[in-house]
Design an enzyme around this catalytic site. Structure first.
Site, PDB file in Angstrom:
ATOM      1  N   ILE A  29      34.133  36.614  38.143  1.00 51.35           N
ATOM      2  CA  ILE A  29      35.250  36.659  37.186  1.00 51.35           C
ATOM      3  C   ILE A  29      35.607  38.084  36.770  1.00 51.35           C
ATOM      4  CG2 ILE A  29      34.883  34.334  36.259  1.00 51.35           C
ATOM      5  CD1 ILE A  29      33.337  35.594  33.942  1.00 51.35           C
ATOM      6  N   GLY A  30      34.890  39.074  37.294  1.00 51.68           N
ATOM      7  CA  GLY A  30      35.202  40.451  36.936  1.00 51.68           C
ATOM      8  C   GLY A  30      34.678  41.443  37.934  1.00 51.68           C
ATOM      9  N   GLN A  31      35.373  42.580  38.049  1.00 53.07           N
ATOM     10  CA  GLN A  31      34.978  43.634  38.986  1.00 53.07           C
ATOM     11  C   GLN A  31      35.505  44.949  38.455  1.00 53.07           C
ATOM     12  OE1 GLN A  31      33.450  43.692  42.377  1.00 53.07           O
ATOM     13  NE2 GLN A  31      33.489  45.851  41.806  1.00 53.07           N
ATOM     14  N   THR A  33      34.315  49.533  37.787  1.00 49.71           N
ATOM     15  CA  THR A  33      33.369  50.618  38.029  1.00 49.71           C
ATOM     16  C   THR A  33      31.997  50.281  37.440  1.00 49.71           C
ATOM     17  OG1 THR A  33      34.184  51.663  36.012  1.00 49.71           O
ATOM     18  CG2 THR A  33      35.134  52.407  38.080  1.00 49.71           C
ATOM     19  N   PHE A  34      31.972  49.360  36.453  1.00 51.56           N
ATOM     20  CA  PHE A  34      30.718  48.964  35.808  1.00 51.56           C
ATOM     21  C   PHE A  34      29.897  48.039  36.681  1.00 51.56           C
ATOM     22  CE2 PHE A  34      34.138  46.060  34.635  1.00 51.56           C
ATOM     23  CZ  PHE A  34      33.622  44.859  35.051  1.00 51.56           C
ATOM     24  N   GLY A  35      30.502  47.407  37.693  1.00 49.13           N
ATOM     25  CA  GLY A  35      29.809  46.416  38.511  1.00 49.13           C
ATOM     26  C   GLY A  35      30.589  45.123  38.577  1.00 49.13           C
ATOM     27  N   GLU A  36      29.861  44.017  38.664  1.00 43.69           N
ATOM     28  CA  GLU A  36      30.503  42.712  38.802  1.00 43.69           C
ATOM     29  C   GLU A  36      30.077  41.791  37.662  1.00 43.69           C
ATOM     30  OE1 GLU A  36      30.594  41.915  43.533  1.00 43.69           O
ATOM     31  OE2 GLU A  36      28.604  42.283  42.689  1.00 43.69           O
ATOM     32  N   LYS A  52      26.518  39.905  33.881  1.00 42.48           N
ATOM     33  CA  LYS A  52      27.064  41.222  34.221  1.00 42.48           C
ATOM     34  C   LYS A  52      26.015  42.015  34.985  1.00 42.48           C
ATOM     35  CE  LYS A  52      29.043  45.379  32.074  1.00 42.48           C
ATOM     36  NZ  LYS A  52      29.458  45.989  30.794  1.00 42.48           N
ATOM     37  N   ASP A 153      36.700  51.804  24.664  1.00 40.25           N
ATOM     38  CA  ASP A 153      37.385  51.252  25.843  1.00 40.25           C
ATOM     39  C   ASP A 153      38.210  50.029  25.447  1.00 40.25           C
ATOM     40  OD1 ASP A 153      38.241  51.173  28.446  1.00 40.25           O
ATOM     41  OD2 ASP A 153      36.438  50.206  29.241  1.00 40.25           O
TER      42      ASP A 153
END
Length: 370
Positions: A29-31, A33-36, A52, A153
């Site tokens: 559900i997310g991608q 620079t922090f990862g997945e 996360k 952020d």
């Protein structure tokens, strides 16, 4: 198997459970620079969570300082409008991952993020809905600022909303404590924070001594986005972003912002001159509520010392005039699918959602539609 590999495989971590044994990944559900980020289910309790992944590729040894900071901050913060960190899990080290464990932060699951909701033309926010979103967002920010934490952020993708209509500030990967002093004076921080489209002018001009006002600017950009359905200032570079801010908020001069000329990058960037402040005029075709326009105007002051704070914002007439903030769960109950920015079409510059295309255009010299 080498001796080192055998030792790694035999290590026990009694307080850090095995991620794959405890949780079943369902979908990504997310991608970033922090990862997945994955939606996952607890195999035993069937509870849905968000996993996360902590990026470890760039770490030669040890645990990433940014992840440690995020964990520590989230352990300190307990509030209805801040996402809850449940636990930290790891994968078993083996040959497939070069004998380096992968770590996961396990969070409570929220069905939507605000960017995903705004990307869907079928999601209709009433004025009362927008009031409730902003009320919760400012409550969350007030709480973290009261606890001397800066988010750093603020953007629509980092604002999560549950199906029950509860908003949660998320992604504290850039967050940090503020307000410390050094022998040389006020603590200085990096200005390379906040996603460009939501970055306030003081950071763009090189300020390194800053406070909660940087998050309020991001909240103001998000508030305007509740009506425009797309980020209001979509710069390609720092220079471009400063130009867009000047076109909307007026020229960044010592007359309106005493001391701005002393910032490191003021003479290095081309800061447009002769621009009038047009926040209310540009946004009026979208934001039809006078109290909303007034609050937006105060949140988008270029001088951070004059920018409204969260406490004062929550007492603004916008929240106290009819209609009253409404329960978001009523509107969200009409939508069965989760909505996240990662799963939505890109919200590019110049894209105007279908339901807004009939609205009157604003000054054509200004980039995008604002």
């Amino acid at each position: 198997m080498t001796t080192q590999a055998k030792i790694v495989e035999e290590l026990e971590f009694p307080y850090c459970e095995n991620a794959s044994e405890k949780y079943e990944k369902l979908t990504k559900i997310g991608q970033g620079t922090f990862g997945e980020v994955f939606k996952a289910r607890d195999r035993k309790t069937k509870r849905i969570v968000a996993m996360k992944k902590v990026l470890m590729e760039n770490e030669k040894e040890g645990f990433p300082i940014t992840a440690l900071r995020e964990i520590r901050i989230l352990q300190l913060l307990s509030h209805e409008n801040v996402v809850k960190l449940i636990e930290i899990c790891r994968s078993r080290a083996g040959a497939y991952n070069r004998f380096k464990s992968t770590f996961y932060l396990i969070f409570e699951f929220c069905e939507h993020d605000l960017a995903g909701l705004l990307s869907n033309v079928n999601v209709k926010f009433t004025l009362a809905d927008i009031k409730r979103v902003m009320q919760q967002l400012l409550n969350g920010l007030y709480f973290i600022h009261h606890n001397k934490i800066l988010h750093r952020d603020m953007k629509a993708a980092n604002v999560l909303i549950t199906k029950n209509g509860i908003l949660k500030l998320a992604d504290f990967g850039l967050a940090r404590a503020y307000g410390g002093m050094t022998q040389k004076g006020a603590q200085k921080y990096t200005n390379r924070v906040v996603t460009l489209w939501y970055r306030p002018p003081e950071l763009l001009l090189g300020e390194r001594v800053y406070g909660p006002a940087i998050d309020v600017w991001g909240a103001g950009c998000i508030m305007a986005e509740m009506w425009t359905r797309s980020p209001i200032m979509q710069g390609n570079t720092e220079q471009h972003q400063i130009t867009l801010i000047s076109h909307l908020c007026g020229s960044l001069t010592p007359d309106v912002w005493p001391g701005v000329e002393k910032l490191d990058l003021y003479d290095k960037l081309e800061v447009p001159k002769g621009q009038k402040r047009l926040v209310k005029e540009r946004l009026k075709p979208y934001v039809r509520d006078q109290f909303a326009l007034d609050l937006l105007d105060k949140m988008l002051y270029v001088d951070p010392s004059k920018r409204i704070d969260c406490d004062t914002s929550l007492n603004h007439d916008f929240f106290w005039e009819d209609p009253a903030p409404s329960d978001l769960s009523v509107m969200l109950s009409r939508h069965n699918q989760s909505m996240f920015e990662y799963l939505a079409p890109p919200r590019r510059r110049g894209h105007i959602p279908q339901q807004q295309q009939a609205r009157p255009p604003t000054d054509q010299h200004f980039e995008r539609v604002f």
